[in-house]
Scaffold this motif. Structure first.
Motif, PDB file in Angstrom:
ATOM      1  N   GLU A   1       0.841  -1.193   0.000  1.00 34.38           N
ATOM      2  CA  GLU A   1       0.000   0.000   0.000  1.00 34.38           C
ATOM      3  C   GLU A   1       0.878   1.245   0.000  1.00 34.38           C
ATOM      4  O   GLU A   1       1.946   1.276   0.610  1.00 34.38           O
ATOM      5  CB  GLU A   1      -0.905   0.020   1.235  1.00 34.38           C
ATOM      6  N   SER A   2       0.388   2.278  -0.683  1.00 32.39           N
ATOM      7  CA  SER A   2       1.098   3.554  -0.680  1.00 32.39           C
ATOM      8  C   SER A   2       0.501   4.535   0.315  1.00 32.39           C
ATOM      9  O   SER A   2       1.120   5.565   0.629  1.00 32.39           O
ATOM     10  CB  SER A   2       1.092   4.172  -2.087  1.00 32.39           C
TER      11      SER A   2
ATOM     12  N   VAL B   1     -10.379  -1.102   1.357  1.00 24.56           N
ATOM     13  CA  VAL B   1      -9.781  -1.966   0.331  1.00 24.56           C
ATOM     14  C   VAL B   1      -8.949  -3.064   1.001  1.00 24.56           C
ATOM     15  O   VAL B   1      -9.080  -4.255   0.675  1.00 24.56           O
ATOM     16  CB  VAL B   1      -8.902  -1.149  -0.639  1.00 24.56           C
ATOM     17  N   THR B   2      -8.098  -2.669   1.927  1.00 21.51           N
ATOM     18  CA  THR B   2      -7.235  -3.633   2.613  1.00 21.51           C
ATOM     19  C   THR B   2      -8.061  -4.676   3.363  1.00 21.51           C
ATOM     20  O   THR B   2      -7.784  -5.880   3.289  1.00 21.51           O
ATOM     21  CB  THR B   2      -6.300  -2.914   3.597  1.00 21.51           C
TER      22      THR B   2
ATOM     23  N   ASN C   1      -6.995   7.055   4.795  1.00 23.20           N
ATOM     24  CA  ASN C   1      -8.418   7.373   4.685  1.00 23.20           C
ATOM     25  C   ASN C   1      -9.235   6.080   4.719  1.00 23.20           C
ATOM     26  O   ASN C   1      -8.712   4.986   4.483  1.00 23.20           O
ATOM     27  CB  ASN C   1      -8.712   8.201   3.423  1.00 23.20           C
ATOM     28  N   PRO C   2     -10.516   6.172   5.057  1.00 20.33           N
ATOM     29  CA  PRO C   2     -11.346   4.970   5.197  1.00 20.33           C
ATOM     30  C   PRO C   2     -11.455   4.150   3.920  1.00 20.33           C
ATOM     31  O   PRO C   2     -11.602   2.928   3.984  1.00 20.33           O
ATOM     32  CB  PRO C   2     -12.708   5.532   5.623  1.00 20.33           C
ATOM     33  N   TRP C   3     -11.396   4.802   2.754  1.00 26.60           N
ATOM     34  CA  TRP C   3     -11.503   4.074   1.484  1.00 26.60           C
ATOM     35  C   TRP C   3     -10.367   3.070   1.356  1.00 26.60           C
ATOM     36  O   TRP C   3     -10.584   1.897   1.060  1.00 26.60           O
ATOM     37  CB  TRP C   3     -11.500   5.074   0.328  1.00 26.60           C
ATOM     38  N   ARG C   4      -9.138   3.542   1.582  1.00 26.86           N
ATOM     39  CA  ARG C   4      -7.987   2.653   1.456  1.00 26.86           C
ATOM     40  C   ARG C   4      -8.023   1.541   2.515  1.00 26.86           C
ATOM     41  O   ARG C   4      -7.686   0.384   2.225  1.00 26.86           O
ATOM     42  CB  ARG C   4      -6.689   3.451   1.585  1.00 26.86           C
TER      43      ARG C   4
ATOM     44  N   ILE D   1       0.650  -7.074   4.711  1.00 27.67           N
ATOM     45  CA  ILE D   1       0.552  -5.760   4.102  1.00 27.67           C
ATOM     46  C   ILE D   1       1.690  -4.865   4.563  1.00 27.67           C
ATOM     47  O   ILE D   1       2.173  -4.982   5.695  1.00 27.67           O
ATOM     48  CB  ILE D   1      -0.807  -5.087   4.438  1.00 27.67           C
ATOM     49  N   SER D   2       2.142  -3.987   3.680  1.00 25.64           N
ATOM     50  CA  SER D   2       3.057  -2.905   4.028  1.00 25.64           C
ATOM     51  C   SER D   2       2.400  -1.598   3.625  1.00 25.64           C
ATOM     52  O   SER D   2       1.580  -1.560   2.709  1.00 25.64           O
ATOM     53  CB  SER D   2       4.404  -3.060   3.316  1.00 25.64           C
TER      54      SER D   2
END
Length: 396
Positions: A70-71, A81-82, A75-78, A103-104
């Motif tokens: 992950e970059s 997704v995770t 925010n809740p959207w990201r 995850i990173s």
């Protein structure tokens, strides 16, 4: 490498007025072997296409070590997704596939993301999925993963490396179509506040390219100000309030590329300004705000949702791990449209103005398996996939 010819109109515009053009592709077009409905998604795209680097990729031995780069998780959207990607990967065990998930997060530091990807390579991950922080900066690391036999699959922003598979959408067409929607709904004359996401992000670049093309065609639309909200609610609200404080002229519409339409509506109300037409992606908190303040929320846009973003990333990646071969390196996914008249259909009782972590769930799979099959030379059902088991928007 062959590249797709770029067109100056969106897929929606082609579908509306010139359907025959969807089949008028060059003989060496990399989309030539796609079904017609998928082929149309590439019209107006700014993505550079390459042949798939995985045309003879062999199935990966189990157990699978699934690594996600992950970059940004701010925010809740990201985060959503995770969470959905983790649920799907760990859920593979129910279908007899042993898989782990790691995850990173580089927090918008591209150099850090490169280091984290190389660490995943050293760990001998079975696959690396990613939301990249740059379209180009990761390419050497992507090549290193490919040479190590590790597929690299992106979502929510393409990389230009020919060694990656990008599960993306035509964000240039989306940016274009949102400007066209503003022009249509304002009679072609409006002052527009442009609210973009993270500066330099691949999606931001694509969306703005489409918007700029449409703005050249609609001379009655004037840009009042350009700001970056970083796809983050508090940042978006701050920059919108600053723009309103320094721009007393009327703003008729807000073109935004994220999920922050609710805080934009709140900022206008807080500043005592008339409610603008807002584009973007629908969310649970926005639907809750609309339900509470129907006169303060005017929306037209789409559903760029974290759930189906994670789901399509998972399904393409799992198919590659099983030895299915994508026909090209960038697979474009349609974005469901959401008009103002549709809001009641998307709203659910758990949605309130503070429901920032709740996102709507489309009633039907936006990308049915039969559609996804069109992207593969040797398609087979996605392992561990059942749309009926996708969690609903409201917690049980």
């Amino acid at each position: 490498m062959k590249t797709l010819l770029k067109y100056s109109v969106s897929a929606a515009a082609i579908a509306a007025c010139c359907a025959v053009a969807t089949t008028a592709f060059a003989a060496d077009d990399l989309t030539a072997n796609l079904p017609t409905d998928l082929k149309a998604l590439y019209i107006g795209a700014t993505n550079t296409l390459n042949p798939s680097a995985y045309s003879d990729f062999k199935p990966v031995a189990k157990p699978w070590k699934w690594c996600h780069s992950e970059s940004y998780q701010g925010n809740p959207w990201r985060v959503s997704v995770t969470n959905e990607l983790r649920r799907l990967v760990e859920g593979l065990k129910a279908s007899g596939v042993d898989a782990t998930f790691e995850i990173s997060d580089s927090n918008n530091d591209v150099g850090q993301q490169i280091s984290q990807i190389r660490a995943f390579i050293d760990k001998k991950c079975s696959i690396i999925t990613s939301i990249p922080g740059s379209a180009t900066a990761l390419n050497d690391a992507v090549e290193a993963a490919y040479k190590a036999g590790i597929p690299f699959v992106t979502a929510a922003g393409s990389v230009t490396s020919p060694d990656a598979i990008n599960v993306d959408s035509n964000y240039a067409a989306w940016g274009y179509d949102m400007i066209k929607a503003i022009a249509k709904l304002t009679g072609g004359k409006a002052n527009v506040l442009m609210v973009e996401g993270i500066a330099g992000h691949p999606i931001v670049v694509q969306e703005r390219a489409g918007a700029d093309r449409a703005l050249k065609e609609d001379a009655g639309l004037k840009i009042s100000r350009n700001v970056n909200g970083n796809w983050t609610a508090n940042v978006t609200k701050t920059v919108v309030l600053q723009a309103l404080a320094t721009n007393p002229a009327k703003i008729d519409a807000v073109w935004t590329t994220g999920s922050e339409s609710r805080v934009i509506a709140e900022a206008f109300a807080q500043a005592g300004r008339p409610a603008p037409l807002i584009t973007g992606s629908i969310t649970g908190d926005a639907l809750g705000y609309w339900k509470a303040h129907p006169d303060r929320y005017r929306f037209t846009g789409h559903a760029v949702l974290p759930g189906w973003t994670a789901q399509t990333l998972f399904r393409v990646s799992a198919r590659i791990l099983e030895g299915q071969h994508p026909k090209l390196n960038t697979l474009l996914i349609p974005i469901p449209a959401v008009a103002s008249a549709d809001l009641g259909k998307w709203y659910q009782s758990c949605m309130a103005p503070d429901s920032v972590s709740i996102f709507p769930v489309p009633p039907a799979d936006p990308v049915p398996e039969a559609v996804l099959d069109g992207y593969f030379v040797n398609p087979a059902p996605s392992p561990g996939w059942d749309y009926s088991k996708v969690p609903g928007a409201c917690p049980k």
